[in-house]
Design a protein around this motif. Sequence first.
Motif, PDB file in Angstrom:
ATOM      1  N   MET A 118       0.825  -1.208   0.000  1.00  0.00           N
ATOM      2  CA  MET A 118       0.000   0.000   0.000  1.00  0.00           C
ATOM      3  C   MET A 118       0.860   1.259   0.000  1.00  0.00           C
ATOM      4  O   MET A 118       0.679   2.159  -0.826  1.00  0.00           O
ATOM      5  CB  MET A 118      -0.942  -0.015   1.203  1.00  0.00           C
ATOM      6  CG  MET A 118      -2.062  -1.031   1.086  1.00  0.00           C
ATOM      7  SD  MET A 118      -3.296  -0.909   2.415  1.00  0.00           S
ATOM      8  CE  MET A 118      -2.504  -1.839   3.717  1.00  0.00           C
ATOM      9  N   VAL A 119       1.799   1.330   0.935  1.00  0.00           N
ATOM     10  CA  VAL A 119       2.598   2.546   1.109  1.00  0.00           C
ATOM     11  C   VAL A 119       3.401   2.879  -0.140  1.00  0.00           C
ATOM     12  O   VAL A 119       3.512   4.050  -0.535  1.00  0.00           O
ATOM     13  CB  VAL A 119       3.527   2.405   2.332  1.00  0.00           C
ATOM     14  CG1 VAL A 119       4.567   3.518   2.367  1.00  0.00           C
ATOM     15  CG2 VAL A 119       2.706   2.403   3.622  1.00  0.00           C
ATOM     16  N   SER A 120       3.954   1.866  -0.804  1.00  0.00           N
ATOM     17  CA  SER A 120       4.850   2.127  -1.931  1.00  0.00           C
ATOM     18  C   SER A 120       4.145   2.714  -3.138  1.00  0.00           C
ATOM     19  O   SER A 120       4.797   3.178  -4.077  1.00  0.00           O
ATOM     20  CB  SER A 120       5.573   0.833  -2.332  1.00  0.00           C
ATOM     21  OG  SER A 120       4.662  -0.146  -2.813  1.00  0.00           O
ATOM     22  N   ARG A 121       2.830   2.744  -3.126  1.00  0.00           N
ATOM     23  CA  ARG A 121       2.088   3.353  -4.220  1.00  0.00           C
ATOM     24  C   ARG A 121       1.995   4.867  -4.085  1.00  0.00           C
ATOM     25  O   ARG A 121       1.545   5.549  -5.014  1.00  0.00           O
ATOM     26  CB  ARG A 121       0.675   2.777  -4.285  1.00  0.00           C
ATOM     27  CG  ARG A 121       0.637   1.358  -4.835  1.00  0.00           C
ATOM     28  CD  ARG A 121      -0.772   0.799  -4.810  1.00  0.00           C
ATOM     29  NE  ARG A 121      -0.819  -0.448  -5.591  1.00  0.00           N
ATOM     30  CZ  ARG A 121      -1.146  -0.513  -6.866  1.00  0.00           C
ATOM     31  NH1 ARG A 121      -1.455   0.604  -7.508  1.00  0.00           N
ATOM     32  NH2 ARG A 121      -1.169  -1.664  -7.501  1.00  0.00           N
ATOM     33  N   GLY A 150      13.162   0.637  -2.594  1.00  0.00           N
ATOM     34  CA  GLY A 150      12.578   1.963  -2.393  1.00  0.00           C
ATOM     35  C   GLY A 150      13.454   2.835  -1.524  1.00  0.00           C
ATOM     36  O   GLY A 150      14.337   2.354  -0.821  1.00  0.00           O
ATOM     37  N   ARG A 151      13.207   4.136  -1.573  1.00  0.00           N
ATOM     38  CA  ARG A 151      13.970   5.094  -0.765  1.00  0.00           C
ATOM     39  C   ARG A 151      13.028   5.846   0.162  1.00  0.00           C
ATOM     40  O   ARG A 151      12.859   7.056   0.068  1.00  0.00           O
ATOM     41  CB  ARG A 151      14.717   6.071  -1.669  1.00  0.00           C
ATOM     42  CG  ARG A 151      15.891   5.471  -2.424  1.00  0.00           C
ATOM     43  CD  ARG A 151      16.588   6.533  -3.250  1.00  0.00           C
ATOM     44  NE  ARG A 151      17.006   7.676  -2.435  1.00  0.00           N
ATOM     45  CZ  ARG A 151      17.379   8.847  -2.948  1.00  0.00           C
ATOM     46  NH1 ARG A 151      17.384   9.035  -4.253  1.00  0.00           N
ATOM     47  NH2 ARG A 151      17.749   9.833  -2.147  1.00  0.00           N
ATOM     48  N   TRP A 173       7.399   8.691   3.858  1.00  0.00           N
ATOM     49  CA  TRP A 173       7.464   9.336   2.541  1.00  0.00           C
ATOM     50  C   TRP A 173       8.632   8.826   1.712  1.00  0.00           C
ATOM     51  O   TRP A 173       9.622   8.299   2.224  1.00  0.00           O
ATOM     52  CB  TRP A 173       7.527  10.852   2.676  1.00  0.00           C
ATOM     53  CG  TRP A 173       8.770  11.397   3.307  1.00  0.00           C
ATOM     54  CD1 TRP A 173       9.887  11.862   2.678  1.00  0.00           C
ATOM     55  CD2 TRP A 173       9.018  11.582   4.720  1.00  0.00           C
ATOM     56  NE1 TRP A 173      10.815  12.313   3.579  1.00  0.00           N
ATOM     57  CE2 TRP A 173      10.311  12.164   4.844  1.00  0.00           C
ATOM     58  CE3 TRP A 173       8.276  11.314   5.874  1.00  0.00           C
ATOM     59  CZ2 TRP A 173      10.862  12.465   6.079  1.00  0.00           C
ATOM     60  CZ3 TRP A 173       8.836  11.620   7.107  1.00  0.00           C
ATOM     61  CH2 TRP A 173      10.103  12.187   7.194  1.00  0.00           C
ATOM     62  N   ASP A 174       8.480   9.004   0.395  1.00  0.00           N
ATOM     63  CA  ASP A 174       9.494   8.632  -0.590  1.00  0.00           C
ATOM     64  C   ASP A 174      10.491   9.779  -0.684  1.00  0.00           C
ATOM     65  O   ASP A 174      10.202  10.822  -1.270  1.00  0.00           O
ATOM     66  CB  ASP A 174       8.813   8.387  -1.944  1.00  0.00           C
ATOM     67  CG  ASP A 174       9.787   7.880  -3.010  1.00  0.00           C
ATOM     68  OD1 ASP A 174      11.010   8.027  -2.820  1.00  0.00           O
ATOM     69  OD2 ASP A 174       9.309   7.370  -4.040  1.00  0.00           O
ATOM     70  N   GLU A 175      11.658   9.597  -0.073  1.00  0.00           N
ATOM     71  CA  GLU A 175      12.600  10.702  -0.007  1.00  0.00           C
ATOM     72  C   GLU A 175      13.294  10.973  -1.339  1.00  0.00           C
ATOM     73  O   GLU A 175      14.015  11.970  -1.466  1.00  0.00           O
ATOM     74  CB  GLU A 175      13.628  10.478   1.103  1.00  0.00           C
ATOM     75  CG  GLU A 175      14.450   9.225   0.980  1.00  0.00           C
ATOM     76  CD  GLU A 175      15.380   9.053   2.179  1.00  0.00           C
ATOM     77  OE1 GLU A 175      15.496  10.007   2.978  1.00  0.00           O
ATOM     78  OE2 GLU A 175      15.965   7.976   2.317  1.00  0.00           O
ATOM     79  N   MET A 178      10.189  13.525  -2.220  1.00  0.00           N
ATOM     80  CA  MET A 178       9.705  14.499  -1.247  1.00  0.00           C
ATOM     81  C   MET A 178      10.814  14.857  -0.265  1.00  0.00           C
ATOM     82  O   MET A 178      11.642  14.018   0.074  1.00  0.00           O
ATOM     83  CB  MET A 178       8.513  13.945  -0.451  1.00  0.00           C
ATOM     84  CG  MET A 178       7.336  13.486  -1.272  1.00  0.00           C
ATOM     85  SD  MET A 178       6.604  14.787  -2.298  1.00  0.00           S
ATOM     86  CE  MET A 178       6.299  16.081  -1.083  1.00  0.00           C
ATOM     87  N   ARG A 179      10.774  16.094   0.190  1.00  0.00           N
ATOM     88  CA  ARG A 179      11.710  16.563   1.211  1.00  0.00           C
ATOM     89  C   ARG A 179      10.900  17.152   2.354  1.00  0.00           C
ATOM     90  O   ARG A 179      10.010  17.977   2.130  1.00  0.00           O
ATOM     91  CB  ARG A 179      12.636  17.636   0.638  1.00  0.00           C
ATOM     92  CG  ARG A 179      13.690  18.153   1.615  1.00  0.00           C
ATOM     93  CD  ARG A 179      14.520  19.256   0.975  1.00  0.00           C
ATOM     94  NE  ARG A 179      13.776  20.494   0.843  1.00  0.00           N
ATOM     95  CZ  ARG A 179      13.697  21.424   1.790  1.00  0.00           C
ATOM     96  NH1 ARG A 179      14.315  21.250   2.946  1.00  0.00           N
ATOM     97  NH2 ARG A 179      13.010  22.527   1.591  1.00  0.00           N
ATOM     98  N   ILE A 180      11.191  16.730   3.579  1.00  0.00           N
ATOM     99  CA  ILE A 180      10.527  17.339   4.725  1.00  0.00           C
ATOM    100  C   ILE A 180      11.244  18.628   5.070  1.00  0.00           C
ATOM    101  O   ILE A 180      12.481  18.705   5.007  1.00  0.00           O
ATOM    102  CB  ILE A 180      10.483  16.373   5.925  1.00  0.00           C
ATOM    103  CG1 ILE A 180       9.447  16.835   6.949  1.00  0.00           C
ATOM    104  CG2 ILE A 180      11.871  16.178   6.547  1.00  0.00           C
ATOM    105  CD1 ILE A 180       9.090  15.785   7.982  1.00  0.00           C
ATOM    106  N   VAL A 181      10.508  19.676   5.378  1.00  0.00           N
ATOM    107  CA  VAL A 181      11.108  20.963   5.724  1.00  0.00           C
ATOM    108  C   VAL A 181      11.787  20.825   7.081  1.00  0.00           C
ATOM    109  O   VAL A 181      11.151  20.402   8.055  1.00  0.00           O
ATOM    110  CB  VAL A 181      10.043  22.074   5.753  1.00  0.00           C
ATOM    111  CG1 VAL A 181      10.654  23.403   6.202  1.00  0.00           C
ATOM    112  CG2 VAL A 181       9.400  22.225   4.375  1.00  0.00           C
ATOM    113  N   PRO A 182      13.080  21.119   7.186  1.00  0.00           N
ATOM    114  CA  PRO A 182      13.804  20.924   8.448  1.00  0.00           C
ATOM    115  C   PRO A 182      13.126  21.622   9.618  1.00  0.00           C
ATOM    116  O   PRO A 182      12.767  22.803   9.539  1.00  0.00           O
ATOM    117  CB  PRO A 182      15.183  21.538   8.161  1.00  0.00           C
ATOM    118  CG  PRO A 182      15.342  21.421   6.677  1.00  0.00           C
ATOM    119  CD  PRO A 182      13.958  21.640   6.111  1.00  0.00           C
ATOM    120  N   GLY A 183      12.918  20.888  10.693  1.00  0.00           N
ATOM    121  CA  GLY A 183      12.325  21.443  11.899  1.00  0.00           C
ATOM    122  C   GLY A 183      10.823  21.579  11.867  1.00  0.00           C
ATOM    123  O   GLY A 183      10.210  21.918  12.880  1.00  0.00           O
TER     124      GLY A 183
END
Length: 359
Positions: A118-121, A150-151, A173-175, A178-183
């Motif tokens: 599921m998640v990998s989709r 996957g990454r 998330w698929d890094e 996607m990038r998470i905003v630091p902090g």
Amino acid sequence: MMKFFRRLLGRRRRTPRSRNTSVTVDIPLLRWVGPVVTVVAMFIILGMVVGGQINLAALDDYGDGEDGSSQLAGLTPVRLDSGGPKSNEAIRIATLHVDRLGDGDGVSAESVTALVSMVSRFDIVALQGIQGSGAASIRSLVDVIRVSGGRYTASISEPIGRGNNLQSYALIWDESRMRIVPGAVGIVDDSRDRMMFEPMYASFETRVGFADGRRPFRFTLINAWAIDQSQGGPSDETSVLVDVFTSVRNYGYELAGEEDCILLGDLGATSDRLGALGQIPGVVSVVADGRNSQHILLDPNYTAEFTRQAGVLSASDLPEVSADALRSVSSQMPVWAELSVWEVPTMETGASSRTEVIR
């Protein structure tokens, strides 16, 4: 394991800590200089509008080992994303309430395989209902995705709730996309104790498909689980989520003209019974099928990046997973929505909010 210190302050009700050490720090706002750092600072202090304070304690951010070595030896790979390659023009976010995921006696291999499928989709998946800290379960999930090619990575909240009823949230998330905003990840302050499980928030930015100077899409997710009063909830939790949603969105607009705020999760009701949440002007549940308590709420007039593609993942989309394995994870299937990878100009007020629902 890499750790980030990101949690909102001011909690009067403390819950047991996870295995990770929590650290409270002060943020000297005057040292943020320059337009780029100012944007980062905006997301760090988003929670101030909701709670009035900032507390950055440990959420468990997934990583390979502090020495950088891989911990994946011996894992059995599974088939990833049988739905085909992901688009370079759109991302898909999803939400799923898991029923039997936690540290307890461990997670069965079939449950992990079902979750991986599921998640990998999707590019980002918000999980609610993880029992206890759930950290080991989420690590197992991410490990299998990584050994399968996957990454993906994850952030896991510490357990929250009351007494022995403790649950955790997670964002996976698929890094590579996607990038998470630091902090910019944490738990919304609930100093008045208005929710059983106060929401998790995080801000993301796309990192694929850029061309011709177009800006990556940046947005804030609010990962929530609302408990109805008839089921022991402390109040009308959907009304509390209205405050959370509008405060975060308005603050982003006042500071930087950014209103891309998306609330997703298990809201304890179908689309026709969302109460105050269903009455925020312009905000819609993008999969309003009248049967699912899981929702993705946004305002298409402001989040113009929404492509009008949304739906509920079907068991028929996962032929490699048995029905029993799916039921071992959740009684529901993930709800998803598609968004552009680029920032899109805001739509004119009054534009159609029709959504194409795919089942």
